[in-house]
Design an enzyme around this catalytic site. Structure first.
Site, PDB file in Angstrom:
ATOM      1  N   CYS A 151      -0.681   1.823  -5.148  1.00 52.08           N
ATOM      2  CA  CYS A 151      -1.269   2.900  -5.586  1.00 52.08           C
ATOM      3  C   CYS A 151      -0.333   4.284  -5.551  1.00 52.08           C
ATOM      4  CB  CYS A 151      -2.451   3.503  -4.519  1.00 52.08           C
ATOM      5  SG  CYS A 151      -3.435   2.184  -3.937  1.00 52.08           S
ATOM      6  N   HIS A 193       0.791  -1.179  -0.034  1.00 52.54           N
ATOM      7  CA  HIS A 193       0.067  -0.120  -0.138  1.00 52.54           C
ATOM      8  C   HIS A 193       0.938   1.252  -0.033  1.00 52.54           C
ATOM      9  CE1 HIS A 193      -3.827  -2.083   0.584  1.00 52.54           C
ATOM     10  NE2 HIS A 193      -3.232  -2.523   1.457  1.00 52.54           N
TER      11      HIS A 193
END
Lengths: 396, 499
Positions: free
Chosen positions: A210, A168
């Site tokens: 991301c 992440h």
């Protein structure tokens, strides 16, 4: 500690003296050249390959990150990089997770087609050892001397290194196991430290998180090529949930990269431009990005196997030396000191004698906390409410 | 800073045998002469090669030695008369008609640090030949450039430069026997004896350069990654050149080199092909089988294919017992070891004759070549390591340098300066030792685990953490301080008003 500042100043002076000793840093002076096709053997200047594969997430719902990393690990092994040259950092809590309906497996395709965990996975940093500090120590080489060889990145100036990170991330940072983060500045500095010490010949950095492109924005060392699964402001999406396992199995970008890598074999001539085309926006929803301005060669000439595989440069041996084989027993000129050979025995594993005969350990007294404290507070409060505050003097 | 000069001094003694002196000597013997040559490394730095030549005539003992029957005996006899320091050379000039050197050979390089040159032509021709010879026996511009290859732009270097092993404090050598077909071949190799007899002398000679440790293993059912092609004309199996790079990888995972030390590992593999793929030959680029049946990979090691003769009678019982001829194997492996270190004898002109070093594996002057290259490489490494450490300190201002790291840095600088001084005076051995110490100290300082820049927080992170904490607390404090100051001022004014 007090000597820190003057020591620093003196070291700077000493190092400046050392710098005038010889050569200046030639990092920026590398010429760019298109390699001659005929010089096939030495097209890329590397003689060995390393891979650092990092999965920065833990917990069951981040199954896909572990599957991502393990799939890249499998491809890299298949194309020839041995385990001794792969540093794999995983939280490794998927295969034996109580929520895993198929224990000891990690699947990467729907309907449980491909078990990437297999039976020859060598995880070098597992579970809580996957920290930013350990990652930076692996990269820069500033490792405590007791670290085993499998946990070290022993690359040299002729090593091509593949660094793959997944997890992440956000704009300019990557989260490590829910407790810390690494910023793009730190990563760029780590790569610069590697370059200063010539710990790599060329570096390929792939990130699947991301806003992954933010992580390679700050690189400034030469010979780095970077790929990311999404631009700043975009999220990288996951690919397919598996209804049997109950979580998403892979991320889209890595899934398509793997489909691409499945067609590569150790002798293939596919180049990096094809890898840049993998996963267009229609399939990936996010826009993959790449960065090649720091890289010396044209991506057209860079083979996929330069980073993902390990194709050695070989030369035919045409010389021999002639040995005199009638020489009977050569007396070594150097004195070989006879080490006193003592019988070998196992180190003490458990101090059994101590355990059997020991007295119960004196536990340090701690003031009560939590429930007991609350209970006693309640009792005292009720007592004084009932009988009045004048009884306080009996206590103190 | 001014561009730095490193000076490499080679003491050369040129000894004229009677009848070999050229007529046009500038001064009567003995006399000294100095030749300097610039080796330009990059735009700012160059290395000066300084050849300090001493010209003299032979002593009586040397004359007697030069009366020997062959060049080899003369070399052996002369060796006893010299006290050759590492890095120094002695050249004996013999008359043109001398029978010591065979026909067509005008330069003979011995096993130690001396050479015989046939006097032909005047002083100028002699000087040219001497220059060529001293370069062969010490260092050339390309060997220095190869030593510094990781600090030079790529375009300048040939493919040679990336091949050689980097200078390291130690190397680990592993001999592996690969037997993919134990059912057919029961291979026996007396590796311990072979190592003691043939490998250990070479390693003892190389022990000046680094520490070596040797181990060996036998791997069963380890196959090559490629299937060899059957060739009908020679009824043998062939491995073509372009399939060789893929041979190493499947085996490497089994070699267990990760369990070894932290030093670079050199793997020497002996592969005994399966009965169904025997005999197996390696093809070179032109399609001809390679005489050594071996190939090597730079900075990794070498592989040799050992073919077992087919048994005389097809009914021979399996497994066939195979006793490996270790001499043949070691000849190839030691040659590969030399090539991995960069000692090649191939590129010399025809008039040179080089004495074979025999069981020692390498001549003294070849050892000197290694020492020159490694010393220069070590000094360059120390310089860049300390420079980058200083740059790290500049960038992260609040890094804390522990005392032992500081002392390592001082030691590294002192050793490097001592190494450069010794190079200037021509003491190669001492210079090399000093450069090794310098590298050890600088690596220890640079790779100290306490220098992780993660532990030092940049200022903006400190602000980001402490401002949200202290700013709200600070507001009432500041306001009350302001109130106190206001009251104090008012109080000061009050007494005057009261009056």
């Amino acid at each position: 500690m007090a000597a820190a500042v003057p020591a620093v100043c003196r070291i700077r002076a000493a190092a400046a003296a050392a710098a005038t000793l010889l050569l200046g840093c030639c990092g920026a002076a590398l010429t760019s050249s298109i390699q001659d096709q005929a010089e096939q053997f030495f097209r890329s200047g590397h003689t060995n390959n390393w891979a650092v594969l990092v999965c920065t997430s833990r917990f069951w719902f981040n199954y896909r990150h572990v599957a991502n990393t393990l799939s890249v690990y499998r491809s890299v092994k298949r194309l020839g990089i041995p385990d001794s040259h792969i540093v794999l950092m995983l939280a490794d809590d998927m295969a034996c997770n109580p929520r895993n309906p198929k224990p000891a497996t990690v699947f990467s395709h729907k309907n449980m087609e491909l078990n990437v965990y297999g039976d020859d996975v060598e995880v070098d940093y597992r579970s809580y050892e996957v920290t930013v500090e350990n990652f930076l120590r692996v990269l820069t080489g500033r490792i405590p001397p007791s670290t085993p060889r499998s946990k070290r990145l022993l690359s040299d100036d002729r090593s091509n290194i593949l660094i793959y990170m997944t997890g992440h991330g956000g704009n300019g940072f990557l989260k490590f196991q829910d407790s810390e983060e690494i910023t793009n500045v730190e990563l760029a500095d780590a790569f610069e430290q590697m370059w200063q010490k010539r710990r790599y010949n060329e570096l390929l950095f792939i990130i699947d998180t991301c806003q992954g492109a933010s992580m390679y924005e700050r690189f400034y060392s030469p010979n780095i090529m970077a790929l990311a699964s999404s631009q700043v402001g975009e999220d990288s999406l996951s690919h397919q949930p598996d209804l049997g396992i109950g979580v998403h199995l892979m991320d889209r970008y890595t899934f398509y990269v793997l489909e691409f890598l499945e067609e590569i074999h150790p002798a293939s001539q596919t180049n990096m431009n094809d890898l840049f085309q993998v996963c267009p926006k229609s399939l990936c929803v996010s826009t993959p990005g790449h960065r090649t301005d720091l890289f010396q060669r044209d991506p057209q000439n860079v083979l996929i196997t330069d980073f993902f595989g390990s194709v050695r440069k070989v030369e035919i041996t045409t010389e021999t030396i002639s040995l005199d084989h009638d020489l009977a027993g050569f007396a070594s000129k150097l004195p070989k000191d006879e080490l006193a050979t003592e019988p070998l025995k196992y180190a003490e594993q458990l101090p059994v004698a101590q355990i059997i005969h020991q007295k119960p350990k004196q536990k340090d007294w701690h003031p009560p906390g939590g429930f007991i404290l609350g209970l006693w507070a309640l009792i005292i409060m009720v007592f004084f409410k009932t009988y009045g505050i004048k009884h306080m003097k009996h206590i103190f | 800073a001014a561009s730095a000069q490193v000076q490499l001094t080679v003491p050369v003694a040129v000894v004229f045998a009677p009848g070999s002196m050229p007529e046009d000597l500038p001064r009567p013997l003995p006399f000294r002469d100095v030749q300097e040559m610039e080796i330009s490394v990059n735009l700012r730095t160059s290395i000066t090669a300084r050849y300090e030549m001493v010209y003299r005539s032979t002593t009586a003992q040397e004359e007697a030695a030069l009366d020997a029957a062959s060049a080899r005996e003369a070399d052996a006899a002369l060796h006893l008369l010299q006290d050759t320091l590492s890095g120094s050379l002695t050249v004996y000039v013999v008359p043109e008609i001398s029978s010591l050197l065979p026909q067509g050979i005008s330069i003979y390089v011995g096993k130690h640090r001396s050479a015989l040159v046939r006097a032909r032509g005047g002083l100028a021709a002699l000087r040219t030949r001497l220059q060529q010879l001293t370069q062969v026996m010490s260092f050339t511009a390309s060997s220095i450039a190869a030593a510094l290859s990781d600090r030079l732009p790529d375009g300048q270097l040939g493919p040679d430069a990336r091949r050689h092993l980097k200078s390291s404090l130690g190397y680990e050598i592993t001999f592996s026997l690969l037997n993919p077909d134990p059912k057919s071949h029961a291979v026996d190799w007396d590796i311990e004896d072979a190592v003691n007899r043939y490998v250990q002398p070479v390693l003892d000679k190389l022990s000046l350069v680094a520490n070596f440790s040797v181990d060996s293993q036998i791997l069963y059912y380890a196959v090559l990654g490629v299937t060899p092609r059957f060739d009908k004309e020679s009824s043998s199996f062939l491995l073509s050149t372009h399939s060789l790079p893929h041979v190493i990888n499947p085996v490497e995972a089994r070699l267990g080199s990760s369990a070894a030390s932290l030093y670079p590992v050199l793997n020497f593999l002996l592969y005994v092909p399966e009965r169904s793929h025997s005999p197996l030959y390696i093809q070179d680029k032109d399609g001809a089988p390679v005489s050594t049946n071996a190939f090597h990979s730079p900075r990794w090691g070498g592989i040799m294919v050992y073919n077992v003769e087919a048994p005389a009678s097809p009914q021979a019982s399996l497994p066939l017992h195979v006793d490996v001829d270790m001499v043949r194997v070691m000849e190839v492996f030691l040659a590969q070891l030399r090539l991995l270190f960069g000692l090649s004898r191939e590129e010399l002109p025809a008039e040179f004759l080089l004495e074979s070093p025999g069981n020692e594996g390498l001549a003294d002057w070849e050892l000197d070549r290694l020492l020159w290259a490694h010393t220069v490489e070590n000094i360059a490494t120390v310089s860049t390591t300390l420079t980058s450490l200083a740059q790290l300190l500049d960038k992260i201002g609040n890094i804390v340098i522990k005392d032992d790291v500081a002392s390592e840095v001082y030691r590294a600088v002192a050793s490097a300066q001592s190494a450069m001084a010794k190079l200037t005076t021509g003491h190669l051995h001492l210079a090399f030792q000093a450069s090794k110490e310098a590298v050890t100290s600088s690596e220890r300082a640079f790779f100290d685990p306490s220098l992780l820049h993660l532990l030092y927080f940049p200022d903006d992170q400190k602000f980001a953490i402490y401002i949200p904490l202290f700013l709200p607390m600070a507001v009432p404090i500041l306001l009350s301080l302001a109130k106190i100051v206001r009251e104090a001022r008012q109080h000061k004014k009050e007494p005057t008003k009261m009056d």
